[in-house]
Design a protein around this motif. Sequence first.
Motif, PDB file in Angstrom:
ATOM      1  N   GLN A   1      46.957  40.118 -18.403  1.00 14.41           N
ATOM      2  CA  GLN A   1      47.855  39.592 -17.725  1.00 14.41           C
ATOM      3  C   GLN A   1      47.851  39.710 -16.301  1.00 14.41           C
ATOM      4  OE1 GLN A   1      50.778  39.936 -19.642  1.00 14.41           O
ATOM      5  NE2 GLN A   1      50.604  39.234 -21.372  1.00 14.41           N
ATOM      6  N   ARG A   2      47.695  40.715 -15.640  1.00 12.77           N
ATOM      7  CA  ARG A   2      47.260  41.033 -13.786  1.00 12.77           C
ATOM      8  C   ARG A   2      45.737  39.883 -13.212  1.00 12.77           C
ATOM      9  NH1 ARG A   2      47.743  45.154 -10.023  1.00 12.77           N
ATOM     10  NH2 ARG A   2      46.320  45.762  -8.697  1.00 12.77           N
ATOM     11  N   LYS A   3      45.519  39.765 -14.128  1.00 12.16           N
ATOM     12  CA  LYS A   3      44.429  38.479 -14.170  1.00 12.16           C
ATOM     13  C   LYS A   3      44.858  37.244 -13.873  1.00 12.16           C
ATOM     14  CE  LYS A   3      39.988  36.667 -14.214  1.00 12.16           C
ATOM     15  NZ  LYS A   3      38.759  37.526 -14.918  1.00 12.16           N
ATOM     16  N   LEU A   4      45.886  36.976 -14.664  1.00 18.90           N
ATOM     17  CA  LEU A   4      46.371  35.431 -14.602  1.00 18.90           C
ATOM     18  C   LEU A   4      47.579  35.620 -13.417  1.00 18.90           C
ATOM     19  CD1 LEU A   4      47.843  33.148 -15.886  1.00 18.90           C
ATOM     20  CD2 LEU A   4      49.157  34.989 -17.393  1.00 18.90           C
TER      21      LEU A   4
ATOM     22  N   PRO B   1      51.622  23.102 -13.334  1.00 24.58           N
ATOM     23  CA  PRO B   1      51.176  23.178 -14.759  1.00 24.58           C
ATOM     24  C   PRO B   1      50.506  24.392 -15.466  1.00 24.58           C
ATOM     25  CG  PRO B   1      50.014  21.372 -13.914  1.00 24.58           C
ATOM     26  CD  PRO B   1      50.560  21.909 -12.581  1.00 24.58           C
ATOM     27  N   LEU B   2      50.462  24.458 -16.181  1.00 24.30           N
ATOM     28  CA  LEU B   2      49.965  25.748 -16.824  1.00 24.30           C
ATOM     29  C   LEU B   2      48.249  25.207 -17.531  1.00 24.30           C
ATOM     30  CD1 LEU B   2      52.260  27.677 -19.168  1.00 24.30           C
ATOM     31  CD2 LEU B   2      51.223  28.668 -16.186  1.00 24.30           C
ATOM     32  N   THR B   3      47.258  25.416 -17.052  1.00 25.52           N
ATOM     33  CA  THR B   3      46.396  25.311 -17.690  1.00 25.52           C
ATOM     34  C   THR B   3      45.052  25.901 -18.507  1.00 25.52           C
ATOM     35  OG1 THR B   3      45.208  26.680 -15.880  1.00 25.52           O
ATOM     36  CG2 THR B   3      45.238  24.701 -15.169  1.00 25.52           C
ATOM     37  N   ALA B   4      44.154  26.164 -19.140  1.00 30.64           N
ATOM     38  CA  ALA B   4      43.303  26.497 -19.933  1.00 30.64           C
ATOM     39  C   ALA B   4      43.581  27.457 -19.354  1.00 30.64           C
ATOM     40  CB  ALA B   4      41.848  25.581 -20.717  1.00 30.64           C
ATOM     41  N   THR B   5      43.005  27.621 -17.949  1.00 29.26           N
ATOM     42  CA  THR B   5      42.321  29.191 -17.458  1.00 29.26           C
ATOM     43  C   THR B   5      43.341  30.120 -17.782  1.00 29.26           C
ATOM     44  OG1 THR B   5      41.001  28.084 -15.889  1.00 29.26           O
ATOM     45  CG2 THR B   5      41.528  29.747 -15.794  1.00 29.26           C
ATOM     46  N   HIS B   6      45.194  28.936 -16.843  1.00 30.97           N
ATOM     47  CA  HIS B   6      46.540  30.692 -18.140  1.00 30.97           C
ATOM     48  C   HIS B   6      45.789  30.877 -19.361  1.00 30.97           C
ATOM     49  CE1 HIS B   6      47.083  28.163 -14.267  1.00 30.97           C
ATOM     50  NE2 HIS B   6      48.313  29.160 -13.555  1.00 30.97           N
ATOM     51  N   VAL B   7      46.018  29.525 -20.062  1.00 28.03           N
ATOM     52  CA  VAL B   7      45.912  31.016 -21.333  1.00 28.03           C
ATOM     53  C   VAL B   7      44.593  32.212 -21.791  1.00 28.03           C
ATOM     54  CG1 VAL B   7      45.771  29.894 -23.881  1.00 28.03           C
ATOM     55  CG2 VAL B   7      46.761  28.437 -21.851  1.00 28.03           C
ATOM     56  N   LYS B   8      43.326  31.701 -21.193  1.00 26.50           N
ATOM     57  CA  LYS B   8      42.404  32.350 -21.295  1.00 26.50           C
ATOM     58  C   LYS B   8      42.664  33.833 -20.892  1.00 26.50           C
ATOM     59  CE  LYS B   8      38.239  32.363 -18.977  1.00 26.50           C
ATOM     60  NZ  LYS B   8      36.707  31.545 -18.842  1.00 26.50           N
ATOM     61  N   TYR B   9      43.115  33.795 -19.830  1.00 24.71           N
ATOM     62  CA  TYR B   9      43.773  35.021 -18.594  1.00 24.71           C
ATOM     63  C   TYR B   9      44.928  36.127 -19.670  1.00 24.71           C
ATOM     64  CZ  TYR B   9      40.369  33.752 -14.703  1.00 24.71           C
ATOM     65  OH  TYR B   9      39.064  33.565 -14.866  1.00 24.71           O
TER      66      TYR B   9
ATOM     67  N   SER C   1      39.705  35.699 -26.092  1.00 24.95           N
ATOM     68  CA  SER C   1      40.748  34.805 -24.889  1.00 24.95           C
ATOM     69  C   SER C   1      39.157  33.323 -25.168  1.00 24.95           C
ATOM     70  CB  SER C   1      40.093  36.194 -23.494  1.00 24.95           C
ATOM     71  OG  SER C   1      38.977  35.728 -23.369  1.00 24.95           O
ATOM     72  N   ASN C   2      38.363  33.326 -25.230  1.00 30.67           N
ATOM     73  CA  ASN C   2      37.806  32.235 -25.406  1.00 30.67           C
ATOM     74  C   ASN C   2      38.480  31.179 -26.816  1.00 30.67           C
ATOM     75  OD1 ASN C   2      35.958  32.848 -23.589  1.00 30.67           O
ATOM     76  ND2 ASN C   2      33.762  33.477 -25.148  1.00 30.67           N
ATOM     77  N   VAL C   3      38.555  31.570 -28.270  1.00 25.86           N
ATOM     78  CA  VAL C   3      39.028  31.228 -28.987  1.00 25.86           C
ATOM     79  C   VAL C   3      41.036  30.747 -28.574  1.00 25.86           C
ATOM     80  CG1 VAL C   3      39.753  31.490 -31.132  1.00 25.86           C
ATOM     81  CG2 VAL C   3      37.582  32.410 -30.562  1.00 25.86           C
ATOM     82  N   ALA C   4      40.870  31.411 -27.890  1.00 30.35           N
ATOM     83  CA  ALA C   4      42.177  30.738 -26.946  1.00 30.35           C
ATOM     84  C   ALA C   4      42.480  30.191 -26.330  1.00 30.35           C
ATOM     85  CB  ALA C   4      43.004  31.908 -26.336  1.00 30.35           C
ATOM     86  N   GLN C   5      41.477  29.755 -25.505  1.00 32.71           N
ATOM     87  CA  GLN C   5      41.254  28.820 -24.547  1.00 32.71           C
ATOM     88  C   GLN C   5      40.916  27.284 -25.439  1.00 32.71           C
ATOM     89  OE1 GLN C   5      38.183  29.021 -22.038  1.00 32.71           O
ATOM     90  NE2 GLN C   5      38.840  27.451 -20.964  1.00 32.71           N
TER      91      GLN C   5
ATOM     92  N   GLU D   1      54.190  31.473 -26.042  1.00 34.61           N
ATOM     93  CA  GLU D   1      53.149  32.135 -25.063  1.00 34.61           C
ATOM     94  C   GLU D   1      53.131  31.487 -24.272  1.00 34.61           C
ATOM     95  OE1 GLU D   1      49.566  33.554 -27.851  1.00 34.61           O
ATOM     96  OE2 GLU D   1      48.884  32.106 -26.320  1.00 34.61           O
ATOM     97  N   LEU D   2      53.395  29.708 -23.620  1.00 35.67           N
ATOM     98  CA  LEU D   2      53.619  28.765 -22.401  1.00 35.67           C
ATOM     99  C   LEU D   2      54.878  30.175 -22.302  1.00 35.67           C
ATOM    100  CD1 LEU D   2      51.999  25.800 -23.609  1.00 35.67           C
ATOM    101  CD2 LEU D   2      50.866  27.309 -22.494  1.00 35.67           C
ATOM    102  N   ALA D   3      55.636  29.639 -22.828  1.00 36.35           N
ATOM    103  CA  ALA D   3      57.369  30.159 -22.383  1.00 36.35           C
ATOM    104  C   ALA D   3      57.135  31.808 -21.859  1.00 36.35           C
ATOM    105  CB  ALA D   3      58.598  29.951 -23.284  1.00 36.35           C
ATOM    106  N   ALA D   4      56.304  32.585 -22.520  1.00 39.60           N
ATOM    107  CA  ALA D   4      56.213  33.677 -21.896  1.00 39.60           C
ATOM    108  C   ALA D   4      55.324  33.687 -20.816  1.00 39.60           C
ATOM    109  CB  ALA D   4      55.398  34.431 -22.860  1.00 39.60           C
TER     110      ALA D   4
END
Lengths: 169, 336
Positions: A16-19, A3-11, A85-89, A133-136
């Motif tokens: 995107q490399r970090k992700l 599953p994608l997590t909030a950390t994924h979203v933040k990264y 990224s904090n806000v996105a998370q 975004e999750l799909a991307a």
Amino acid sequence: MKPLTATHVKYFHLCQRKLWLFDRDVWMEHTSEAVAAGELLHQTAYPQRAERYREISIGGSRIDFYDPQRKVVHELKKSNKMEASNVAQVKYYLWLLEAHGVEGPTAILEYPKLRQTQAVDLTAEDRARIPGELAAMRTLLADETTCPPVINKPFCKQCAYYEFCYVAE
Amino acid sequence: MKKTYYLFNPGRLSRQDNTLKYTAYDEAGAEGQTRFLPIEDVADLYVFGALDANSALYNFLGKNGVSVHFFDYYEHYTGSFMAKEYLLAGRLQVAQTGHYTSLPKRLVLARKLVEGAAFNLLKNLRYYQSRGREVGAEIAQMELYVAALPHATTIAEIMGYEGNIRQTYYRCFEQLVRVPGFTFDKRSTQPPQNELNALLSFGNMLCYAACLSQIYHTQLNPTISFLHEPGSRRFSLALDMAEIFKPLLVDRTIFRLLNKKEIQPRDFVRELDGCLLKETGRKTFVRVFEERLKETIQHRRLNRTVSYQHLIKLECYKLTKHLLAMEEYQPFKAWW
Ligand code: SF4
């Protein structure tokens, strides 16, 4: 697929490399002093708050401080440098809560060191944006051979992956 | 900073709260001096003498990510206690295995490893050549082997070139170490036949263990290697990595120890079947080797100073990037 997590979203909003690397479990955080400082912050910032807040796991993510009565997510950050990224998370937390039937959750980003707080709500725009975004992200992560390139930003110098990304010979 | 601790004497290691307690035994086996080490200061332990310990201690070490490496009387590496492999990464493992099982992919990496090792060996010889030692013929010979590397089509061939390169290199030792009491006819192991060989064996083992420690702090699987056959030792990836770093970490340490007379013939015991470093010599060697690991250089890509020890870790990063098809691996070549 994991599953994608909030950390994924933040990264995703950070780099995107970090992700991509993080998703492959190539993580560097265990050696990073910044991360250790972040953990310490969690342990020491509000020791007395343990009673009022709960830690909850939801959709593969963990929210450290959630107030179920008021339906407020509290998220502690060291600095507001990575604000977007904090806000996105945090918005992703709200989106998850809504998806699990919580009505009208809100969030407060707290920067104890700066003595600052910031209120965050989930808007209609967010509700429309997040699924795409999750799909991307899923598409990007499924690609085994194309790691997103180095972003070459000042932020790289503080990133736990800096040496990994920039060492070449 | 966490440190590596070397236990040379027999003794007992136990846990006392959050501290390691080490009690040495004297020659009669009676308890002697006690030392305390806070666990958070310990990176790993290298055990040379007989060590008494119980499973409670190993649980404690394991929880704190401390590995223990064991060596026998002849200072051969015999095995390790590794804390639970807390960093293994699933997809990286699959990629690492893929680079071993596919011959073309494995050849690429094996070649690069030998290329890097040869470059660093040549670097040592050139340094001495610039100081008037006659090693030109050997350098030329080694360069021929390096030039042949791209044509090798099997791992055995590459290993063969690697062996030739090293043999030619060792032929220069007589030239490089001009200290009375030390001769070097050829490389011998198990057991080493003379003082210089004893130093090489000891140093190479330390280098292997240093590589193992660094690999352990990355997500690479230490048992899957590319140049050496996996299984030639339990953690054969450390053998691959050590090839690259031995010239800088081990050989240069030996040249310094001998040329500065920090280790002398009296630091060895000659036995019927070989030659061994005595405890005095081992302690000196370890001290200088550790200094070497901590020595720093300015990294030309990272714009940071990094220690030699850290260079090993950076090598692991580059390998990881190669395995994940991010960036082709370029072996570390001493640039200063
Ligand atoms: S160092 Fe820069 S490019 Fe590399 S992961 Fe970090 S932010 Fe991204």
